[in-house]
Design a protein around this motif. Structure first.
Motif, PDB file in Angstrom:
ATOM      1  N   ARG A   1       7.263  14.170 -16.514  1.00 36.26           N
ATOM      2  CA  ARG A   1       7.745  15.361 -17.465  1.00 36.26           C
ATOM      3  C   ARG A   1       8.935  15.622 -16.546  1.00 36.26           C
ATOM      4  O   ARG A   1      10.208  15.924 -17.233  1.00 36.26           O
ATOM      5  CB  ARG A   1       6.780  16.494 -17.341  1.00 36.26           C
ATOM      6  N   ASP A   2       8.986  16.039 -15.256  1.00 38.22           N
ATOM      7  CA  ASP A   2      10.092  16.235 -14.420  1.00 38.22           C
ATOM      8  C   ASP A   2      11.293  15.172 -14.514  1.00 38.22           C
ATOM      9  O   ASP A   2      12.413  15.665 -14.712  1.00 38.22           O
ATOM     10  CB  ASP A   2       9.767  16.461 -13.053  1.00 38.22           C
ATOM     11  N   GLN A   3      10.861  14.249 -14.455  1.00 39.31           N
ATOM     12  CA  GLN A   3      12.059  12.749 -14.474  1.00 39.31           C
ATOM     13  C   GLN A   3      12.589  13.030 -15.905  1.00 39.31           C
ATOM     14  O   GLN A   3      13.845  12.768 -15.942  1.00 39.31           O
ATOM     15  CB  GLN A   3      11.150  11.717 -14.095  1.00 39.31           C
ATOM     16  N   HIS A   4      11.713  13.161 -16.936  1.00 41.90           N
ATOM     17  CA  HIS A   4      12.361  13.186 -18.171  1.00 41.90           C
ATOM     18  C   HIS A   4      13.403  14.157 -18.503  1.00 41.90           C
ATOM     19  O   HIS A   4      14.476  14.170 -19.065  1.00 41.90           O
ATOM     20  CB  HIS A   4      11.117  13.253 -19.217  1.00 41.90           C
ATOM     21  N   TYR A   5      13.172  15.341 -17.794  1.00 38.53           N
ATOM     22  CA  TYR A   5      13.779  16.697 -17.837  1.00 38.53           C
ATOM     23  C   TYR A   5      15.101  16.391 -16.976  1.00 38.53           C
ATOM     24  O   TYR A   5      16.239  16.459 -17.746  1.00 38.53           O
ATOM     25  CB  TYR A   5      13.087  17.618 -17.485  1.00 38.53           C
ATOM     26  N   VAL A   6      15.175  15.781 -15.891  1.00 36.02           N
ATOM     27  CA  VAL A   6      16.322  15.184 -15.301  1.00 36.02           C
ATOM     28  C   VAL A   6      17.238  14.344 -15.933  1.00 36.02           C
ATOM     29  O   VAL A   6      18.339  14.501 -16.081  1.00 36.02           O
ATOM     30  CB  VAL A   6      15.940  14.554 -13.801  1.00 36.02           C
ATOM     31  N   LEU A   7      16.505  13.256 -16.552  1.00 38.50           N
ATOM     32  CA  LEU A   7      17.390  12.304 -17.554  1.00 38.50           C
ATOM     33  C   LEU A   7      17.653  12.953 -18.937  1.00 38.50           C
ATOM     34  O   LEU A   7      18.919  12.329 -19.204  1.00 38.50           O
ATOM     35  CB  LEU A   7      16.586  11.226 -17.626  1.00 38.50           C
ATOM     36  N   THR A   8      17.268  13.977 -19.428  1.00 31.63           N
ATOM     37  CA  THR A   8      17.551  14.268 -20.932  1.00 31.63           C
ATOM     38  C   THR A   8      18.299  15.514 -20.873  1.00 31.63           C
ATOM     39  O   THR A   8      19.109  15.892 -21.878  1.00 31.63           O
ATOM     40  CB  THR A   8      16.467  14.091 -21.590  1.00 31.63           C
ATOM     41  N   ARG A   9      17.801  16.548 -20.200  1.00 22.97           N
ATOM     42  CA  ARG A   9      18.240  18.021 -20.515  1.00 22.97           C
ATOM     43  C   ARG A   9      18.975  18.423 -19.088  1.00 22.97           C
ATOM     44  O   ARG A   9      19.698  19.475 -19.425  1.00 22.97           O
ATOM     45  CB  ARG A   9      17.177  18.676 -20.694  1.00 22.97           C
TER      46      ARG A   9
ATOM     47  N   THR B   1       0.802  -1.076   0.101  1.00 16.11           N
ATOM     48  CA  THR B   1       0.240  -0.093   0.055  1.00 16.11           C
ATOM     49  C   THR B   1       0.992   1.353  -0.172  1.00 16.11           C
ATOM     50  O   THR B   1       0.598   2.094  -0.582  1.00 16.11           O
ATOM     51  CB  THR B   1      -0.941   0.003   1.154  1.00 16.11           C
ATOM     52  N   MET B   2       1.827   1.153   0.846  1.00 18.57           N
ATOM     53  CA  MET B   2       2.626   2.433   0.983  1.00 18.57           C
ATOM     54  C   MET B   2       3.562   2.516  -0.368  1.00 18.57           C
ATOM     55  O   MET B   2       3.527   3.883  -0.743  1.00 18.57           O
ATOM     56  CB  MET B   2       3.817   2.399   1.998  1.00 18.57           C
ATOM     57  N   LEU B   3       4.208   1.706  -0.829  1.00 13.08           N
ATOM     58  CA  LEU B   3       4.600   1.875  -2.206  1.00 13.08           C
ATOM     59  C   LEU B   3       3.841   2.077  -3.310  1.00 13.08           C
ATOM     60  O   LEU B   3       4.179   3.122  -4.095  1.00 13.08           O
ATOM     61  CB  LEU B   3       5.392   0.422  -2.483  1.00 13.08           C
ATOM     62  N   LEU B   4       2.673   1.436  -3.303  1.00 13.81           N
ATOM     63  CA  LEU B   4       1.654   1.750  -4.630  1.00 13.81           C
ATOM     64  C   LEU B   4       1.194   3.394  -4.418  1.00 13.81           C
ATOM     65  O   LEU B   4       0.948   4.126  -5.427  1.00 13.81           O
ATOM     66  CB  LEU B   4       0.583   0.952  -4.300  1.00 13.81           C
ATOM     67  N   ASP B   5       1.075   3.749  -2.947  1.00 11.78           N
ATOM     68  CA  ASP B   5       0.855   5.192  -2.969  1.00 11.78           C
ATOM     69  C   ASP B   5       1.605   6.089  -3.564  1.00 11.78           C
ATOM     70  O   ASP B   5       1.382   6.817  -4.202  1.00 11.78           O
ATOM     71  CB  ASP B   5       0.584   5.537  -1.316  1.00 11.78           C
ATOM     72  N   VAL B   6       2.967   5.868  -3.064  1.00  7.83           N
ATOM     73  CA  VAL B   6       4.040   6.766  -3.845  1.00  7.83           C
ATOM     74  C   VAL B   6       4.261   6.592  -5.201  1.00  7.83           C
ATOM     75  O   VAL B   6       4.209   7.461  -5.875  1.00  7.83           O
ATOM     76  CB  VAL B   6       5.488   6.472  -3.277  1.00  7.83           C
ATOM     77  N   ALA B   7       4.214   5.282  -5.619  1.00  9.49           N
ATOM     78  CA  ALA B   7       4.160   4.888  -7.120  1.00  9.49           C
ATOM     79  C   ALA B   7       3.114   5.544  -7.896  1.00  9.49           C
ATOM     80  O   ALA B   7       3.313   6.276  -9.125  1.00  9.49           O
ATOM     81  CB  ALA B   7       4.395   3.388  -7.499  1.00  9.49           C
ATOM     82  N   LEU B   8       2.046   5.211  -7.357  1.00 11.32           N
ATOM     83  CA  LEU B   8       0.625   6.009  -8.114  1.00 11.32           C
ATOM     84  C   LEU B   8       0.472   7.215  -7.885  1.00 11.32           C
ATOM     85  O   LEU B   8       0.137   7.893  -9.062  1.00 11.32           O
ATOM     86  CB  LEU B   8      -0.376   5.063  -7.740  1.00 11.32           C
ATOM     87  N   HIS B   9       0.745   7.852  -7.024  1.00 14.64           N
ATOM     88  CA  HIS B   9       0.569   9.310  -6.758  1.00 14.64           C
ATOM     89  C   HIS B   9       1.705  10.143  -7.021  1.00 14.64           C
ATOM     90  O   HIS B   9       1.673  11.323  -7.456  1.00 14.64           O
ATOM     91  CB  HIS B   9       0.114   9.682  -5.486  1.00 14.64           C
ATOM     92  N   ASN B  10       2.809   9.516  -6.987  1.00 15.79           N
ATOM     93  CA  ASN B  10       4.160  10.294  -7.289  1.00 15.79           C
ATOM     94  C   ASN B  10       4.637   9.885  -8.784  1.00 15.79           C
ATOM     95  O   ASN B  10       4.884  10.633  -9.763  1.00 15.79           O
ATOM     96  CB  ASN B  10       5.259  10.300  -6.420  1.00 15.79           C
ATOM     97  N   ILE B  11       5.369   8.666  -8.822  1.00 15.31           N
ATOM     98  CA  ILE B  11       5.922   7.992  -9.814  1.00 15.31           C
ATOM     99  C   ILE B  11       5.127   8.247 -11.288  1.00 15.31           C
ATOM    100  O   ILE B  11       5.839   8.360 -12.329  1.00 15.31           O
ATOM    101  CB  ILE B  11       6.333   6.749  -9.748  1.00 15.31           C
ATOM    102  N   ARG B  12       3.738   7.716 -11.209  1.00 10.89           N
ATOM    103  CA  ARG B  12       2.849   7.891 -12.489  1.00 10.89           C
ATOM    104  C   ARG B  12       2.403   9.142 -12.678  1.00 10.89           C
ATOM    105  O   ARG B  12       1.576   9.457 -13.671  1.00 10.89           O
ATOM    106  CB  ARG B  12       1.849   6.522 -12.264  1.00 10.89           C
ATOM    107  N   ASP B  13       2.427  10.084 -11.918  1.00 13.02           N
ATOM    108  CA  ASP B  13       1.965  11.444 -11.801  1.00 13.02           C
ATOM    109  C   ASP B  13       2.692  12.088 -13.415  1.00 13.02           C
ATOM    110  O   ASP B  13       3.771  11.857 -13.498  1.00 13.02           O
ATOM    111  CB  ASP B  13       2.240  12.366 -10.925  1.00 13.02           C
ATOM    112  N   ARG B  14       1.558  12.763 -14.188  1.00 17.90           N
ATOM    113  CA  ARG B  14       2.171  13.299 -15.459  1.00 17.90           C
ATOM    114  C   ARG B  14       3.246  14.234 -15.209  1.00 17.90           C
ATOM    115  O   ARG B  14       4.193  14.300 -15.960  1.00 17.90           O
ATOM    116  CB  ARG B  14       1.114  14.050 -16.129  1.00 17.90           C
ATOM    117  N   ASP B  15       3.192  15.096 -14.066  1.00 18.47           N
ATOM    118  CA  ASP B  15       4.069  16.265 -13.713  1.00 18.47           C
ATOM    119  C   ASP B  15       5.360  15.433 -13.468  1.00 18.47           C
ATOM    120  O   ASP B  15       6.647  16.011 -13.685  1.00 18.47           O
ATOM    121  CB  ASP B  15       3.803  17.212 -12.733  1.00 18.47           C
TER     122      ASP B  15
END
Length: 171
Positions: A52-60, A35-49
């Motif tokens: 976008r932020d992670q893509h920026y960190v990884l590419t630019r 439940t804790m992991l899914l909460d973070v994964a679903l509310h943070n990691i899968r969040d559109r923002d």
């Protein structure tokens, strides 16, 4: 005779009850971890923002900003984007380090990304540590080291995962 038999039956019942209780506690803890992991994964990691932020960190990020400034001195909105990504993984790392979430469970979902994102952010985290003269993102770094100590292919094989061609994943 009957007293000894009653005592034996009572002890067996007590033992079975204790075993059932421990099994239920283990199941409840496992559900809590998920439940804790899914909460973070679903509310943070899968969040559109976040994506976008992670893509920026990884590419630019490295192309546009020198690591020597650390994270807190990055201009907006880059600072907020970078912190969003870094602290999402920091929270997961804290849950793993504190035993709230099993590391195998967290890494089964995030193994590749933890390694990739830490590699991109490490120079900024190290610079921020120098600037602050204090720890910065210690749980994220620990999560990275835990994942790095277990190579991806070995980790996936340890989970007995298979591919459609019938082999264990090699990467």
């Amino acid at each position: 005779m009957y007293n000894a038999l009653s005592l034996a039956i009572s002890l067996v019942a007590l033992g079975l009850s204790g075993f059932a209780t421990l099994w239920q506690l283990r199941q409840a803890r496992s559900t809590s971890h998920m439940t804790m992991l899914l909460d973070v994964a679903l509310h943070n990691i899968r969040d559109r923002d976040f994506q976008r932020d992670q893509h920026y960190v990884l590419t630019r990020l490295a192309q546009e900003h020198e690591p020597v400034v650390g994270m807190d001195s990055l201009p907006e909105p880059v600072r907020t984007m970078t912190r969003n990504v870094a602290f999402s993984y920091e929270y997961i790392g804290a849950m793993v380090a504190l035993g709230l979430v099993d590391s195998d469970l967290a890494l089964s979902v995030l193994h590749f990304r933890v390694r990739q994102v830490w590699t991109a952010l490490e120079p900024y985290a190290r610079a921020e540590r120098e600037i602050r003269n204090a720890p910065f993102l210690p749980f994220f770094e620990n999560l990275y080291l835990v994942s790095f100590a277990n190579p991806t292919a070995d980790f996936l094989r340890s989970l007995n995962l298979r591919t459609s061609d019938g082999n264990s994943p090699s990467q």
